[in-house]
Scaffold this motif. Structure first.
Motif, PDB file in Angstrom:
ATOM      1  N   ALA A   1       0.940  -1.277  -0.069  1.00 50.92           N
ATOM      2  CA  ALA A   1      -0.041  -0.198   0.186  1.00 50.92           C
ATOM      3  C   ALA A   1       0.916   1.097   0.113  1.00 50.92           C
ATOM      4  N   GLU A   2       1.881   1.255   0.879  1.00 47.32           N
ATOM      5  CA  GLU A   2       2.907   2.585   0.959  1.00 47.32           C
ATOM      6  C   GLU A   2       3.859   2.655  -0.408  1.00 47.32           C
TER       7      GLU A   2
ATOM      8  N   GLN B   1       1.648  11.938  -9.579  1.00 44.20           N
ATOM      9  CA  GLN B   1       0.580  13.368  -9.714  1.00 44.20           C
ATOM     10  C   GLN B   1       1.919  14.944  -9.523  1.00 44.20           C
TER      11      GLN B   1
ATOM     12  N   ARG C   1       2.319   1.352  -3.176  1.00 44.34           N
ATOM     13  CA  ARG C   1       0.774   2.199  -4.720  1.00 44.34           C
ATOM     14  C   ARG C   1       0.813   3.454  -3.916  1.00 44.34           C
ATOM     15  N   ARG C   2       0.927   4.491  -3.048  1.00 43.18           N
ATOM     16  CA  ARG C   2       1.117   5.355  -2.833  1.00 43.18           C
ATOM     17  C   ARG C   2       1.445   6.482  -2.749  1.00 43.18           C
ATOM     18  N   SER C   3       3.088   5.725  -2.820  1.00 39.17           N
ATOM     19  CA  SER C   3       4.677   6.744  -3.233  1.00 39.17           C
ATOM     20  C   SER C   3       3.906   6.493  -5.114  1.00 39.17           C
TER      21      SER C   3
ATOM     22  N   SER D   1       1.777   6.666  -6.846  1.00 40.66           N
ATOM     23  CA  SER D   1       0.521   7.320  -6.835  1.00 40.66           C
ATOM     24  C   SER D   1       1.205   8.992  -6.987  1.00 40.66           C
ATOM     25  N   MET D   2       2.196   9.219  -5.838  1.00 43.78           N
ATOM     26  CA  MET D   2       2.798  10.211  -5.735  1.00 43.78           C
ATOM     27  C   MET D   2       3.677  11.280  -6.694  1.00 43.78           C
TER      28      MET D   2
END
Length: 125
Positions: free
Chosen positions: A94-95, A105, A97-99, A101-102
């Motif tokens: 999950a971390e 962006q 994926r968040r990284s 995604s960031m």
């Protein structure tokens, strides 16, 4: 009399005894050579080639601390270690994926550069 040259004989001896260090005097004696200066010239030349290591150490034959040379297989040649130890950090999927995604962006939000002039494009042009 051998048809091999002195450098060939010294090289073959050191390769045959790979990993063992010998001083010039002991190489001279073991190979039955007349002049130690010949041995010194050859070993000094070999020392600047890959596969050989020359330093002050204990001779394998006379056990004296002298300038010695040894043949070291190419895979065993020490390479300087420039890497610093990195701490091992465990992160969850999950971390990660968040990284990702960031990062996407941030890349998407960056203003595009014009080709050639290096100036930022404005949205009002």
């Amino acid at each position: 009399m051998s048809s091999r040259t002195v450098p060939e004989r010294i090289n073959e001896f050191l390769v045959r005894c790979a990993g063992r260090a010998y001083c010039d005097h002991c190489i001279q004696e073991r190979l039955g050579l007349r002049w130690r200066q010949q041995v010194q010239l050859v070993t000094a030349t070999l020392a600047v080639t890959s596969g050989y290591h020359r330093s002050s150490a204990i001779c394998s034959t006379c056990a004296e601390s002298k300038q010695v040379i040894a043949y070291v297989a190419a895979s065993q040649i020490a390479k300087p270690m420039l890497k610093l130890p990195m701490p091992v950090v465990e992160i969850s999927k999950a971390e990660r994926r968040r990284s990702r995604s960031m990062v996407r962006q941030i890349v998407a939000a960056k203003p595009q550069l014009r080709h050639g002039d290096g100036e930022q494009q404005s949205s009002g042009e």
